[in-house]
Design a protein around this motif. Sequence first.
Motif, PDB file in Angstrom:
ATOM      1  N   SER A   1      15.677 151.735 -94.042  1.00 52.05           N
ATOM      2  CA  SER A   1      16.888 152.518 -94.212  1.00 52.05           C
ATOM      3  C   SER A   1      17.393 152.236 -95.622  1.00 52.05           C
ATOM      4  O   SER A   1      16.898 151.327 -96.291  1.00 52.05           O
ATOM      5  CB  SER A   1      17.936 152.132 -93.161  1.00 52.05           C
ATOM      6  OG  SER A   1      18.999 153.074 -93.168  1.00 52.05           O
ATOM      7  N   SER A   2      18.359 153.004 -96.087  1.00 53.52           N
ATOM      8  CA  SER A   2      18.755 152.838 -97.479  1.00 53.52           C
ATOM      9  C   SER A   2      20.220 153.190 -97.710  1.00 53.52           C
ATOM     10  O   SER A   2      20.871 153.794 -96.870  1.00 53.52           O
ATOM     11  CB  SER A   2      17.870 153.711 -98.373  1.00 53.52           C
ATOM     12  OG  SER A   2      17.957 155.061 -97.983  1.00 53.52           O
ATOM     13  N   PHE A   3      20.704 152.770 -98.893  1.00 58.53           N
ATOM     14  CA  PHE A   3      22.062 153.083 -99.317  1.00 58.53           C
ATOM     15  C   PHE A   3      22.105 153.118-100.837  1.00 58.53           C
ATOM     16  O   PHE A   3      21.177 152.670-101.505  1.00 58.53           O
ATOM     17  CB  PHE A   3      23.065 152.045 -98.775  1.00 58.53           C
ATOM     18  CG  PHE A   3      22.879 150.648 -99.314  1.00 58.53           C
ATOM     19  CD1 PHE A   3      23.520 150.228-100.470  1.00 58.53           C
ATOM     20  CD2 PHE A   3      22.067 149.736 -98.648  1.00 58.53           C
ATOM     21  CE1 PHE A   3      23.358 148.947-100.966  1.00 58.53           C
ATOM     22  CE2 PHE A   3      21.905 148.446 -99.122  1.00 58.53           C
ATOM     23  CZ  PHE A   3      22.550 148.051-100.286  1.00 58.53           C
ATOM     24  N   GLN A   4      23.193 153.673-101.361  1.00 55.82           N
ATOM     25  CA  GLN A   4      23.474 153.646-102.790  1.00 55.82           C
ATOM     26  C   GLN A   4      24.652 152.710-103.009  1.00 55.82           C
ATOM     27  O   GLN A   4      25.640 152.770-102.274  1.00 55.82           O
ATOM     28  CB  GLN A   4      23.830 155.037-103.296  1.00 55.82           C
ATOM     29  CG  GLN A   4      22.698 156.028-103.171  1.00 55.82           C
ATOM     30  CD  GLN A   4      23.112 157.407-103.622  1.00 55.82           C
ATOM     31  OE1 GLN A   4      23.649 157.568-104.712  1.00 55.82           O
ATOM     32  NE2 GLN A   4      22.865 158.399-102.793  1.00 55.82           N
TER      33      GLN A   4
ATOM     34  N   VAL B   1      18.192 145.444 -90.703  1.00 53.33           N
ATOM     35  CA  VAL B   1      18.155 146.618 -91.585  1.00 53.33           C
ATOM     36  C   VAL B   1      19.409 147.447 -91.356  1.00 53.33           C
ATOM     37  O   VAL B   1      20.160 147.750 -92.295  1.00 53.33           O
ATOM     38  CB  VAL B   1      16.890 147.474 -91.315  1.00 53.33           C
ATOM     39  CG1 VAL B   1      16.966 148.798 -92.078  1.00 53.33           C
ATOM     40  CG2 VAL B   1      15.624 146.712 -91.671  1.00 53.33           C
ATOM     41  N   ASP B   2      19.641 147.803 -90.104  1.00 60.43           N
ATOM     42  CA  ASP B   2      20.790 148.648 -89.777  1.00 60.43           C
ATOM     43  C   ASP B   2      22.111 147.958 -90.101  1.00 60.43           C
ATOM     44  O   ASP B   2      23.035 148.588 -90.628  1.00 60.43           O
ATOM     45  CB  ASP B   2      20.749 149.042 -88.296  1.00 60.43           C
ATOM     46  CG  ASP B   2      19.578 149.961 -87.973  1.00 60.43           C
ATOM     47  OD1 ASP B   2      19.138 150.719 -88.870  1.00 60.43           O
ATOM     48  OD2 ASP B   2      19.102 149.924 -86.823  1.00 60.43           O
ATOM     49  N   THR B   3      22.209 146.660 -89.825  1.00 62.60           N
ATOM     50  CA  THR B   3      23.443 145.921 -90.091  1.00 62.60           C
ATOM     51  C   THR B   3      23.771 145.905 -91.576  1.00 62.60           C
ATOM     52  O   THR B   3      24.914 146.161 -91.974  1.00 62.60           O
ATOM     53  CB  THR B   3      23.336 144.470 -89.559  1.00 62.60           C
ATOM     54  OG1 THR B   3      23.152 144.526 -88.144  1.00 62.60           O
ATOM     55  CG2 THR B   3      24.584 143.671 -89.892  1.00 62.60           C
ATOM     56  N   LEU B   4      22.772 145.628 -92.422  1.00 60.39           N
ATOM     57  CA  LEU B   4      23.023 145.564 -93.866  1.00 60.39           C
ATOM     58  C   LEU B   4      23.414 146.926 -94.417  1.00 60.39           C
ATOM     59  O   LEU B   4      24.350 147.040 -95.211  1.00 60.39           O
ATOM     60  CB  LEU B   4      21.809 145.006 -94.606  1.00 60.39           C
ATOM     61  CG  LEU B   4      22.021 144.691 -96.077  1.00 60.39           C
ATOM     62  CD1 LEU B   4      23.133 143.656 -96.268  1.00 60.39           C
ATOM     63  CD2 LEU B   4      20.736 144.195 -96.708  1.00 60.39           C
ATOM     64  N   VAL B   5      22.745 147.981 -93.976  1.00 61.19           N
ATOM     65  CA  VAL B   5      23.076 149.331 -94.450  1.00 61.19           C
ATOM     66  C   VAL B   5      24.486 149.721 -93.981  1.00 61.19           C
ATOM     67  O   VAL B   5      25.269 150.279 -94.759  1.00 61.19           O
ATOM     68  CB  VAL B   5      22.015 150.363 -94.008  1.00 61.19           C
ATOM     69  CG1 VAL B   5      22.470 151.782 -94.310  1.00 61.19           C
ATOM     70  CG2 VAL B   5      20.684 150.066 -94.700  1.00 61.19           C
ATOM     71  N   GLU B   6      24.822 149.406 -92.734  1.00 60.23           N
ATOM     72  CA  GLU B   6      26.171 149.703 -92.236  1.00 60.23           C
ATOM     73  C   GLU B   6      27.236 148.969 -93.050  1.00 60.23           C
ATOM     74  O   GLU B   6      28.276 149.542 -93.394  1.00 60.23           O
ATOM     75  CB  GLU B   6      26.280 149.320 -90.761  1.00 60.23           C
ATOM     76  CG  GLU B   6      25.552 150.262 -89.835  1.00 60.23           C
ATOM     77  CD  GLU B   6      25.484 149.757 -88.393  1.00 60.23           C
ATOM     78  OE1 GLU B   6      26.303 148.883 -88.017  1.00 60.23           O
ATOM     79  OE2 GLU B   6      24.606 150.227 -87.652  1.00 60.23           O
TER      80      GLU B   6
END
Length: 134
Positions: free
Chosen positions: A115-118, A88-93
């Motif tokens: 976790s999330s991102f745009q 999760v953290d790796t993909l968002v980073e």
Amino acid sequence: MAFEANQVYINIPVKNVDASISFFRELGFEFNADYTDDNAACMVVNNNTFVMLLVEEYFQSFTKKEIVNAKESTEAILAIGVNRREEVDTLVEKALDSGGEASSDPVDHGFMYVSSFQDLDGHLWEVMSMEKKI
């Protein structure tokens, strides 16, 4: 018997298909070249799930409704499940390092970590790891 789809295609509008391809490739996604051209890109999520990144003008040809500006409004949140919290953290980073924007702080529900991102066009993406799969 309940309805069961054999494939899922999610269509979202993008301003620049090449920039979107570059962004999502940085996250580790692949694209099906047979369904990718100047108007659209077929992003492979898994063997049965695909996200079609459609140039806004082309996307508009499929609907009579106005296209939402995802940087100002939200119509949907796209969620991707991964196996481990670290993923999760790796993909968002990776998303943030590739030009995406932060969406909200990570949330640990105990049984689920999110976790999330745009993305470049402001679409909201959640990445989650769940102890028990749906």
